[in-house]
Design a protein around this motif. Structure first.
Motif, short mmCIF file in Angstrom:
data_model
loop_
_atom_site.label_atom_id
_atom_site.label_comp_id
_atom_site.label_asym_id
_atom_site.label_seq_id
_atom_site.Cartn_x
_atom_site.Cartn_y
_atom_site.Cartn_z
N PRO A 128 0.90 -1.21 0.14
CA PRO A 128 0.10 -0.04 0.07
C PRO A 128 0.92 1.35 0.21
O PRO A 128 1.94 1.10 0.54
CB PRO A 128 -0.95 -0.32 1.06
N ALA A 129 0.44 2.21 -0.71
CA ALA A 129 1.19 3.46 -0.73
C ALA A 129 1.72 4.17 0.64
O ALA A 129 2.84 4.62 0.88
CB ALA A 129 0.33 4.54 -1.41
N ASN A 130 0.99 3.91 1.56
CA ASN A 130 1.21 4.36 2.90
C ASN A 130 1.83 3.32 4.14
O ASN A 130 2.22 3.64 4.88
CB ASN A 130 0.19 4.98 3.78
N LEU A 195 -5.60 -1.45 -1.01
CA LEU A 195 -5.67 -0.04 -1.24
C LEU A 195 -6.14 0.59 0.33
O LEU A 195 -5.67 1.45 0.81
CB LEU A 195 -6.74 0.48 -2.03
N TYR A 212 -3.43 1.44 -10.26
CA TYR A 212 -2.81 1.74 -9.09
C TYR A 212 -1.45 2.06 -8.66
O TYR A 212 -1.05 2.91 -8.11
CB TYR A 212 -3.60 0.89 -8.16
N LYS A 217 -0.93 4.62 -5.86
CA LYS A 217 -1.61 4.09 -4.75
C LYS A 217 -1.09 3.13 -4.26
O LYS A 217 -1.39 2.33 -3.43
CB LYS A 217 -3.14 4.22 -5.36
N MET A 218 -0.19 2.18 -4.95
CA MET A 218 0.45 1.11 -4.77
C MET A 218 2.08 1.02 -5.09
O MET A 218 2.20 1.78 -6.06
CB MET A 218 0.01 -0.15 -5.42
#
Length: 319
Positions: A128-130, A195, A212, A217-218
């Motif tokens: 996940p991006a975060n 996500l 994504y 986002k990924m």
């Protein structure tokens, strides 16, 4: 011959599959997709159906999604529900073989009729991006420390991403039997979980995550191919010191109990579709590698894949 006798003869020949597709009444392909909408099998089945329409090897195509248990639920419905139907097809592939090995469903794929292998695709692992992790090395460090704390998300139990996760654990010295793998019924569910940060690492075919990844986002951290995929700047597991390579192929089967002639007609219909502009566009759009195989060669390939996957899964501690 009287007209009524001629029409009866033609109807009998068509029912028996003895007429070419072009000489039969309108044929509707019934496509079983043993997965939920949004995943690789769904995309493959609908792309093939569209191409069959363009090739005029089908007059219409109807789709049915039945997800769960690595395709076993769809298989269980397809086997009794389509027996002897020359226009019924089911999307399948490496994931289904793995699911059959681990789940041991009451229905047998061998009762169905092999038609064609269509494509091959390698998996990509994403964060996940975060995520607090940034690389596969970060994931491996945590995996070694506490295998169960790394939550892997992907397709059904026995999928290629599940097998790859177990192989990664084994190669880096972690206990593969302790990996925390979360199986999803379809690509859409897995994507939502990644996500939403509900899994640590996600795995699937690159095409399912591409938009994504491009949108940020990924974060893609590894692919399961031997070399980097063309036009995709993501390192392989091998170049990161993890000796794992595994591909995900997809194909189609026909119904149980169809004749050799009916199998040939269905195979020819699929091969005609693979020559269309529509199919070529699908290959490019989804980053699929053509891997066409039919007939006895495909039969043998599936048997060999069963044996190879079983050996890998036993060695990795999955069964």
């Amino acid at each position: 011959m009287r007209r009524d006798m001629f029409l009866k003869s033609m109807a009998a020949l068509a029912a028996a599959g003895a007429l070419p597709l072009s000489a039969r009444a309108a044929n509707t392909i019934k496509m079983m997709i043993p997965a939920n909408p949004g995943g690789g099998w769904d995309t493959t089945g609908r792309a093939l159906g569209k191409a069959m329409l363009e090739a005029k090897s089908a007059d219409s195509v109807v789709y049915e999604n039945k997800g769960g248990a690595a395709g076993a639920l769809g298989l269980a419905q397809f086997v009794p529900g389509s027996k002897g139907d020359p226009n019924a097809m089911m999307v399948m592939g490496a994931v289904m073989l793995g699911g059959i090995i681990t789940g041991k469903p009451p229905v047998d794929l061998k009762t169905c009729t092999p038609i064609a292998r269509l494509t091959s695709e390698y998996n990509v692992f994403v964060l996940p991006a975060n995520s607090p992790f940034k690389t596969m090395a970060d994931v491996v460090a945590q995996l070694k420390k506490d295998p169960g704390s790394v939550k892997w998300g992907g397709g059904s139990r026995g999928s290629t991403e599940h097998i790859a996760a177990a192989m990664i654990a084994q190669r880096v010295g972690a206990d593969p039997s302790k990996i925390n793998y979360v199986a999803f019924r379809g690509g859409g569910e897995a994507t939502a979980a990644i996500l939403g940060g509900n899994v640590t690492v996600g795995g699937s075919g690159y095409s399912e995550f591409a938009e994504y990844i491009k949108a940020g986002k990924m974060r893609a951290i590894a692919v399961t191919s031997a070399q980097r995929l063309k036009g995709i700047d993501v390192p392989t597991l091998k170049e990161q010191g993890i000796d794992v390579e595994i591909g995900n192929w997809r194909g189609v089967y026909g119904a149980p109990g169809i004749t050799a002639e009916q199998r040939k007609h269905l195979t020819d219909a699929v091969l005609a579709a693979l020559k269309t502009k529509s199919w070529q566009e699908s290959l490019e759009k989804n980053d699929w590698t053509p891997a066409v195989m039919t007939g006895p060669a495909f039969d043998k390939f599936v048997d060999d894949e069963f044996a190879s996957l079983r050996a890998t899964m036993v060695k990795s501690g999955m069964i």
